[in-house]
Design a protein around this motif. Structure first.
Motif, PDB file in Angstrom:
ATOM      1  N   LYS A   1     -20.536  45.542  10.544  1.00  0.00           N
ATOM      2  CA  LYS A   1     -20.570  44.316   9.749  1.00  0.00           C
ATOM      3  C   LYS A   1     -21.125  44.576   8.346  1.00  0.00           C
ATOM      4  N   ILE A   2     -22.145  45.436   8.273  1.00  0.00           N
ATOM      5  CA  ILE A   2     -22.702  45.768   6.966  1.00  0.00           C
ATOM      6  C   ILE A   2     -21.659  46.485   6.112  1.00  0.00           C
ATOM      7  N   SER A   3     -20.908  47.391   6.730  1.00  0.00           N
ATOM      8  CA  SER A   3     -19.847  48.100   5.997  1.00  0.00           C
ATOM      9  C   SER A   3     -18.765  47.131   5.538  1.00  0.00           C
ATOM     10  N   GLU A   4     -18.448  46.186   6.388  1.00  0.00           N
ATOM     11  CA  GLU A   4     -17.460  45.166   6.017  1.00  0.00           C
ATOM     12  C   GLU A   4     -17.938  44.348   4.818  1.00  0.00           C
ATOM     13  N   LEU A   5     -19.209  43.955   4.857  1.00  0.00           N
ATOM     14  CA  LEU A   5     -19.772  43.171   3.754  1.00  0.00           C
ATOM     15  C   LEU A   5     -19.763  43.984   2.462  1.00  0.00           C
ATOM     16  N   ARG A   6     -20.118  45.247   2.538  1.00  0.00           N
ATOM     17  CA  ARG A   6     -20.123  46.094   1.339  1.00  0.00           C
ATOM     18  C   ARG A   6     -18.717  46.190   0.742  1.00  0.00           C
ATOM     19  N   ARG A   7     -17.723  46.316   1.599  1.00  0.00           N
ATOM     20  CA  ARG A   7     -16.335  46.405   1.101  1.00  0.00           C
ATOM     21  C   ARG A   7     -15.939  45.120   0.381  1.00  0.00           C
ATOM     22  N   GLU A   8     -16.302  43.975   0.957  1.00  0.00           N
ATOM     23  CA  GLU A   8     -15.955  42.700   0.334  1.00  0.00           C
ATOM     24  C   GLU A   8     -16.686  42.532  -1.008  1.00  0.00           C
TER      25      GLU A   8
END
Length: 231
Positions: A105-112
């Protein structure tokens, strides 16, 4: 007479043997004492060697600790300067608590966030506190509890707040706190309001829409004055 001489010779022999035995016993005692003295000296030498070894270890530990302390201080200073520069150069800096978020989820947030020209970085709260105080944002201390990250947005002062608010609705583990927006501190409640504001392009579009007709322009001007008085 011969018997007397024999008796005297025997006594002399006995005395001589006694003296020899005494000498031997004294020599044994001397050797025993010397052995004990050597043993005590050996123990003293071993203790001295152990003491010196312990001293060397202690000095090495102190040296290692000082090097670690110097390195840590250097890193903290570098991080403090880094955070200070980020706070000064960003359109918005938002504190978020990420406790419970998975790595995915943290990686997803960073991508966004990267798509919004924003980035999320993790620092020690104490480092952020010193950095914020350095650039005049000491109010940020109120947000620095728990495992935090800071989202820096370089160009859009509202875009990151919008994205974080939407992401938090899908992922309740993310908590959007307060931060710095356009050089002003805003708390968590005010940040929710910031998330509803249009970005610069949206504001420009609204302004152009107001200017399309005199009546609409006048209404916008009146509303702006009223809003200014309320503020």
């Amino acid at each position: 007479m011969a018997e007397y001489n024999n008796s005297e010779m025997q006594n002399n022999e006995i005395q001589r043997n006694a003296r020899e035995n005494e000498r031997i016993n004294n020599e044994k005692e001397r050797i025993t004492n010397e052995i004990e003295r050597d043993a005590r000296e050996q123990i003293r030498i071993e203790k001295e060697i152990e003491r010196q070894e312990n001293e060397v270890v202690r000095q090495q530990r102190e040296l290692d600790y000082q090097e670690f302390k110097d390195e840590l201080t250097s890193d903290m200073t570098a991080h403090k300067n880094e955070v200070s520069e980020e706070l000064k150069s960003s359109a918005s800096s938002i504190v978020v608590e990420y406790r419970g978020l998975t790595v995915e989820k943290i990686s997803e947030l960073r991508r966004e966030l990267r798509k919004q020209d924003a980035s999320m970085k993790v620092y020690k709260n104490s480092v952020v506190s010193r950095a914020a105080s350095k650039v005049g944002y000491s109010e940020l201390d109120a947000e620095l509890t728990g495992p935090n990250a800071i989202v820096f947005s370089k160009t859009d002062s509202t875009g990151a707040a919008k994205l974080l608010t939407k992401f938090a609705k899908r992922n309740e583990e993310l908590v959007v706190k307060g931060g710095i927006v356009e050089g002003k501190y805003v708390d968590a409640k005010e940040m929710k309001v910031v998330a509803t504001l249009p970005n610069k392009e949206g504001m420009l579009s609204m302004l152009l829409s107001c200017l399309q007709s005199p009546i609409r322009s006048f209404a916008c001007a009146v509303k702006a004055v009223a809003d200014q008085k309320q503020n």
